[in-house]
Design a protein around this motif. Sequence first.
Motif, mmCIF file in Angstrom:
data_model
loop_
_atom_site.group_PDB
_atom_site.id
_atom_site.type_symbol
_atom_site.label_atom_id
_atom_site.label_comp_id
_atom_site.label_asym_id
_atom_site.label_seq_id
_atom_site.Cartn_x
_atom_site.Cartn_y
_atom_site.Cartn_z
ATOM 1 N N GLY A 270 0.911 -1.199 0.100
ATOM 2 C CA GLY A 270 0.025 0.056 0.067
ATOM 3 C C GLY A 270 0.879 1.265 -0.061
ATOM 4 N N ALA A 271 1.781 1.167 0.716
ATOM 5 C CA ALA A 271 2.633 2.272 0.886
ATOM 6 C C ALA A 271 3.430 2.897 -0.129
ATOM 7 C CB ALA A 271 3.651 2.427 2.131
ATOM 8 N N VAL A 272 4.076 1.522 -0.919
ATOM 9 C CA VAL A 272 4.904 1.860 -2.088
ATOM 10 C C VAL A 272 4.222 1.868 -3.483
ATOM 11 C CG1 VAL A 272 6.987 0.731 -3.057
ATOM 12 C CG2 VAL A 272 6.718 0.712 -0.692
ATOM 13 N N VAL A 273 3.326 0.906 -3.662
ATOM 14 C CA VAL A 273 2.695 0.632 -4.833
ATOM 15 C C VAL A 273 1.625 1.514 -5.050
ATOM 16 C CG1 VAL A 273 1.745 -0.870 -6.489
ATOM 17 C CG2 VAL A 273 3.621 -1.474 -5.029
ATOM 18 N N ILE A 274 0.570 1.367 -4.161
ATOM 19 C CA ILE A 274 -0.626 2.036 -4.173
ATOM 20 C C ILE A 274 -0.621 3.525 -4.262
ATOM 21 C CG2 ILE A 274 -3.030 2.185 -3.127
ATOM 22 C CD1 ILE A 274 -2.968 -0.850 -2.592
ATOM 23 N N SER A 275 0.314 3.953 -2.924
ATOM 24 C CA SER A 275 0.362 5.544 -2.761
ATOM 25 C C SER A 275 1.131 5.972 -3.995
ATOM 26 C CB SER A 275 1.034 5.770 -1.629
ATOM 27 O OG SER A 275 0.126 5.033 -0.594
ATOM 28 N N THR A 276 2.107 5.270 -4.651
ATOM 29 C CA THR A 276 2.951 5.911 -5.767
ATOM 30 C C THR A 276 2.103 5.931 -6.897
ATOM 31 O OG1 THR A 276 4.926 4.872 -4.908
ATOM 32 C CG2 THR A 276 4.855 5.571 -7.048
ATOM 33 N N VAL A 277 0.948 5.182 -7.230
ATOM 34 C CA VAL A 277 0.245 5.205 -8.218
ATOM 35 C C VAL A 277 -0.369 6.536 -8.554
ATOM 36 C CG1 VAL A 277 -2.078 4.421 -9.598
ATOM 37 C CG2 VAL A 277 -0.526 2.624 -8.609
ATOM 38 N N ASP A 278 -0.920 7.257 -7.571
ATOM 39 C CA ASP A 278 -1.403 8.657 -7.490
ATOM 40 C C ASP A 278 -0.477 9.483 -7.988
ATOM 41 O OD1 ASP A 278 -3.852 10.220 -6.314
ATOM 42 O OD2 ASP A 278 -1.845 11.285 -5.585
ATOM 43 N N ASN A 279 0.758 9.550 -7.394
ATOM 44 C CA ASN A 279 1.755 10.542 -7.893
ATOM 45 C C ASN A 279 2.239 10.235 -9.566
ATOM 46 O OD1 ASN A 279 1.915 11.375 -5.272
ATOM 47 N ND2 ASN A 279 3.484 9.912 -4.771
ATOM 48 N N ILE A 280 2.253 9.087 -9.880
ATOM 49 C CA ILE A 280 2.503 8.696 -11.402
ATOM 50 C C ILE A 280 1.631 8.939 -12.400
ATOM 51 C CG2 ILE A 280 3.305 6.942 -12.865
ATOM 52 C CD1 ILE A 280 4.854 5.810 -10.683
ATOM 53 N N LEU A 281 0.182 8.211 -12.157
ATOM 54 C CA LEU A 281 -0.840 8.446 -13.219
ATOM 55 C C LEU A 281 -1.407 9.729 -13.066
ATOM 56 C CD1 LEU A 281 -2.272 6.460 -15.061
ATOM 57 C CD2 LEU A 281 -3.858 5.746 -13.162
ATOM 58 N N ARG A 282 -1.866 10.320 -12.172
ATOM 59 C CA ARG A 282 -2.739 11.556 -12.003
ATOM 60 C C ARG A 282 -1.873 12.543 -12.838
ATOM 61 N NH1 ARG A 282 -6.414 13.212 -8.496
ATOM 62 N NH2 ARG A 282 -6.012 11.409 -7.050
ATOM 63 N N PRO A 283 -0.466 13.021 -12.829
ATOM 64 C CA PRO A 283 -0.083 13.792 -13.815
ATOM 65 C C PRO A 283 -0.422 13.591 -15.224
ATOM 66 C CG PRO A 283 1.459 13.445 -12.161
ATOM 67 C CD PRO A 283 0.392 12.334 -11.984
ATOM 68 N N ILE A 284 -0.430 12.101 -15.736
ATOM 69 C CA ILE A 284 -0.650 11.668 -16.947
ATOM 70 C C ILE A 284 -2.055 12.083 -17.304
ATOM 71 C CG2 ILE A 284 -0.558 9.789 -18.605
ATOM 72 C CD1 ILE A 284 1.613 8.579 -16.838
#
Length: 343
Positions: A270-284
């Motif tokens: 959750g901390a590494v993958v799920i939370s990182t998705v927001d930072n990677i996918l949202r700007p795209i």
Amino acid sequence: MSTDTKRSKRFLLILGLLVGLLSFLIVLPFLTWILVAVILAYALTPINDRLSRRFSSGLSAGLSILIGLFLIVLPIVIILGVAAGQARQLFADFEPGNVSQLDDVIADRFGVQVDIATLHDAFSGAVKTGARGLAGNLFSIIGGLPELFIGFTVLFFVLFYLLKDGEQAVAWFRRSLPIEPAVQKELFEGTGLLLHNSLVGTAAVAGAQAALLGVAFLVLGLGNVIFWIVTTFVAAMIPLVGASIVWIPASLYLFVIGRPIAGVVLFVFGAVVISTVDNILRPIVMRRGTQLSPVVTIIGIFGGITLFGFVGLFVGPIILGLLKLIIDIFVREYPESVLLEQG
């Protein structure tokens, strides 16, 4: 302007207000269905545009609706139905009599005495209230087949003609608005950005996080996966809350029941993958433009769910964002009116 012209204008304005009020009262019972049609029309427009190059406007609109029915509407209805069933099962599993042994387990492992009955009442009340607001009138109308039939009829015809004659409707709306061309262009572009960021951007990020957490729950053998996917999707759309409100308690639960490795795996995932998705996918997927503050978004989501049911999850922030956009444009373009009011 002559007296007769002023009188005619005044009468036409009063008549327009009266007819407008009556029209609003006529549309009000079907407002949720119309909003769903607008959202579906926005989502299906790219498909309809491609089909309209090969087929007539009516045929392409009909084919787009069929595609949307099988790819969007039907899966959502099935998922919400399964989630509702799993929610009922979760309530049953969390009855105080079924989980009373956790009192002793928590006391032995952590030296803390917990009143499970109190937690049950709080948890059940919160989840039931959330589920009732999330489902909205989607399930409440099932008992009345005539209302359901009328609602789907309105939804179908509004969606069909939005896809078939949407460009003409927008053109008429542009001609009818008594707004300067530059202001009108900014208003339409801002509305388009709000629609995209809410229906595509935010929903895509929340959907990706919910799907990833659902896979993790399946791998770790946790139950009621569909219910938690829906819950995660809603939570992930809320600023400052996010999917962590689901996977952090789930990790703690795994620790409590004696599965520390699974708890660590879920927490790290959750901390590494799920939370990182927001930072990677949202700007795209998000477009730059009108940005809403977390407060406006939160009020829009919960107020929208309360007023419109599940569809309010998307409509609420759009409406409040549109209000903010209109106020910003008015204050910037017509400052003399604001100063006059202040004076």
